[in-house]
Design a protein around this motif. Structure first.
Motif, PDB file in Angstrom:
ATOM      1  N   TYR A 184     -14.652 -11.548  -1.999  1.00  0.00           N
ATOM      2  CA  TYR A 184     -13.745 -11.566  -0.849  1.00  0.00           C
ATOM      3  C   TYR A 184     -13.776 -10.209  -0.175  1.00  0.00           C
ATOM      4  O   TYR A 184     -13.565  -9.175  -0.812  1.00  0.00           O
ATOM      5  CB  TYR A 184     -12.335 -11.894  -1.331  1.00  0.00           C
ATOM      6  N   SER A 207     -10.639  -6.856   0.071  1.00  0.00           N
ATOM      7  CA  SER A 207      -9.470  -7.116  -0.752  1.00  0.00           C
ATOM      8  C   SER A 207      -9.848  -6.984  -2.217  1.00  0.00           C
ATOM      9  O   SER A 207     -10.989  -7.258  -2.608  1.00  0.00           O
ATOM     10  CB  SER A 207      -8.927  -8.520  -0.482  1.00  0.00           C
ATOM     11  N   ARG A 212     -10.146  -7.999  -6.016  1.00  0.00           N
ATOM     12  CA  ARG A 212     -10.323  -9.272  -6.703  1.00  0.00           C
ATOM     13  C   ARG A 212     -10.070  -9.084  -8.191  1.00  0.00           C
ATOM     14  O   ARG A 212     -10.343  -8.024  -8.760  1.00  0.00           O
ATOM     15  CB  ARG A 212     -11.742  -9.820  -6.512  1.00  0.00           C
ATOM     16  N   ARG A 256      -7.348 -13.100  -5.422  1.00  0.00           N
ATOM     17  CA  ARG A 256      -7.595 -12.036  -4.454  1.00  0.00           C
ATOM     18  C   ARG A 256      -6.261 -11.507  -3.937  1.00  0.00           C
ATOM     19  O   ARG A 256      -5.288 -12.247  -3.793  1.00  0.00           O
ATOM     20  CB  ARG A 256      -8.445 -12.538  -3.294  1.00  0.00           C
ATOM     21  N   GLU A 257      -6.257 -10.235  -3.640  1.00  0.00           N
ATOM     22  CA  GLU A 257      -5.059  -9.594  -3.088  1.00  0.00           C
ATOM     23  C   GLU A 257      -4.815 -10.104  -1.675  1.00  0.00           C
ATOM     24  O   GLU A 257      -5.750 -10.292  -0.902  1.00  0.00           O
ATOM     25  CB  GLU A 257      -5.273  -8.080  -3.064  1.00  0.00           C
ATOM     26  N   ASP A 258      -3.553 -10.326  -1.332  1.00  0.00           N
ATOM     27  CA  ASP A 258      -3.260 -10.836   0.003  1.00  0.00           C
ATOM     28  C   ASP A 258      -1.851 -10.419   0.419  1.00  0.00           C
ATOM     29  O   ASP A 258      -1.108  -9.801  -0.355  1.00  0.00           O
ATOM     30  CB  ASP A 258      -3.387 -12.361   0.035  1.00  0.00           C
ATOM     31  N   ALA A 260      -1.447  -2.526   1.648  1.00  0.00           N
ATOM     32  CA  ALA A 260      -2.633  -3.141   1.058  1.00  0.00           C
ATOM     33  C   ALA A 260      -3.494  -2.049   0.430  1.00  0.00           C
ATOM     34  O   ALA A 260      -3.517  -0.914   0.904  1.00  0.00           O
ATOM     35  CB  ALA A 260      -3.425  -3.877   2.124  1.00  0.00           C
ATOM     36  N   SER A 316      -7.862  -2.791   3.506  1.00  0.00           N
ATOM     37  CA  SER A 316      -8.279  -3.959   4.291  1.00  0.00           C
ATOM     38  C   SER A 316      -8.560  -3.537   5.724  1.00  0.00           C
ATOM     39  O   SER A 316      -8.005  -2.552   6.223  1.00  0.00           O
ATOM     40  CB  SER A 316      -7.194  -5.049   4.276  1.00  0.00           C
ATOM     41  N   ARG A 332       2.279  -6.210  -4.925  1.00  0.00           N
ATOM     42  CA  ARG A 332       1.189  -6.816  -4.176  1.00  0.00           C
ATOM     43  C   ARG A 332       0.957  -8.246  -4.677  1.00  0.00           C
ATOM     44  O   ARG A 332       0.925  -8.516  -5.879  1.00  0.00           O
ATOM     45  CB  ARG A 332      -0.105  -6.021  -4.335  1.00  0.00           C
TER      46      ARG A 332
END
Length: 403
Positions: free
Chosen positions: A39, A42, A44, A97-99, A194, A197, A281
């Protein structure tokens, strides 16, 4: 996370295929295949098992055992996370995944993410058990398992609207009540930055201006060097100041400045750094076809991250040639007036014709007057001659008759 009161060995067999068994014990499902591509932009990680178990509690009348989960990142570091989706099972070996909070995909509505963040900062393990128990007024010996269960129950209260702790050990209830009651003390709880990103990841436009509007967000404190790949003349600029940049920081917005005479083309820039995955996060499952419960970080962790963005453009259209203006016609030269010949002295000028208009005639003067007098004298002579000839003819006739 939902359990019956059956003996543990029987419960594990009976719940192996159920959501509750997966949530409570992290039972391994078939390992999820790694995505074809990481991804972009970001962090993972993959769920690899439980980090720590809490005490059984009852939420909305359902017996539930809770745990902290291990999320192993691609660089080998491990993050400790809580669950924020009470109604969805966790899949063994699921990739995450980070979002952003706004992209929460679970069945709950993540009603008050700011208060969840507060609970994470003020619950277990961010605050040690003894300090937390004292603040909550818990009596007797309080265990880490009790502090963990109380913190998870408080998180569910705010992440899944309507989730209530309905039965637990008194110390769990005391810490739960403390966290829920004080979760709104901070006037504003912002989402943590974040890790790294760039949004959006792609843009397009036309040569002769700025292409793309890329927002950089990162928890890294400082500027990050830009690795630019672009044709000659194309540069990365800060959209606020218009200046060319070779490093960027959190909150900067940049774009590609493309010359007007550039041909069709593309450019990209990338960032790489070591940054902190902050507490609070959100991590969501990467495989949308196989849902897994959504996680949120309980502790910080360092990780090496990278992100990139690309822009493409088309050449500016050729300007249409302007029609040449028609030449102004040159004015024809006026013919030179022919000079009026002067009458010779022997010529008698002809008097002007009589004019019937009432305008007065010009006075006759000079040589013109002399000519008129001469003409009158000549006319008188001619008349006298005519009379003489007439009389002579008459006399001759009379003589002929008499003879």
């Amino acid at each position: 996370m939902i359990h019956s009161n059956l003996p543990r060995s029987t419960a594990r067999v009976g719940l192996a295929a159920t959501v509750a068994g997966l949530l409570a014990f992290g039972l391994a499902a078939p390992a999820a295949a790694d995505p074809a591509e990481p991804y972009e932009g970001s962090v993972r990680g993959r769920y690899v098992g439980n980090a720590e178990s809490g005490e059984r509690i009852e939420v909305n009348g359902q017996r539930t055992e809770v745990s902290l989960f291990n999320l192993e990142l691609e660089n080998g570091n491990t993050l400790t996370t809580y669950c924020i989706d009470f109604e969805t099972a966790i899949r063994g070996n699921a990739w995450y995944r980070e979002d952003a909070w706004s992209n929460y995909p679970g069945k709950g509505d993540f009603a008050e993410p700011g208060k969840v963040h507060w609970v994470l900062q003020n619950g277990y393990p961010a605050v040690d058990t003894a300090t937390l128990a004292e603040a909550a007024g818990a009596t007797g010996r309080t265990t880490d398992a009790q502090a963990l269960s109380a913190t998870q129950a408080a998180i569910w209260h705010f992440s899944n609207d309507g989730a209530e702790l309905t039965a637990a050990h008194p110390n769990v209830e005391a810490i739960y009540d403390y966290l829920v009651e004080h979760a709104d003390e901070l006037p504003q709880i912002e989402e943590p930055d974040a890790t790294l990103s760039i949004t959006p990841g792609e843009a397009s436009g036309e040569a002769g201006g700025t292409v793309g509007e890329f927002l950089v967000e990162t928890s890294f404190e400082g500027d990050i060097d830009v690795d630019l790949e672009a044709p000659d003349g194309v540069v990365l600029v800060d959209l606020e100041s218009g200046e060319v940049v070779d490093e960027v920081g959190n909150g900067d917005t940049v774009g590609f400045s493309v010359p007007e005479d550039a041909a069709d083309g593309s450019a990209s820039f990338s960032l790489s750094t070591t940054a902190t995955v902050q507490t609070g996060r959100l991590f969501k499952g990467e495989d949308e076809n196989n849902p897994t419960q959504t996680l949120i970080t309980a502790q910080e962790g360092e990780v090496e991250v990278s992100a990139s963005a690309t822009a493409s453009w088309t050449a500016a259209p050729e300007p249409s040639p302007s029609p040449s203006p028609s030449p102004e016609p040159s004015p024809s030269p006026s013919p030179e007036p022919s000079p009026t010949p002067s009458p010779s002295p022997s010529e008698t000028p002809t008097p002007p014709p009589a004019d019937d208009r009432d305008e007065p005639s010009l006075p006759v003067t000079g040589s013109a007057l002399a000519g008129l007098v001469a003409a009158g004298v000549a006319a008188l002579g001619a008349g006298a001659g005519a009379i003489y000839l007439s009389r002579k003819r008459k006399s001759s006739a009379n003589e002929s008759v008499e003879g």
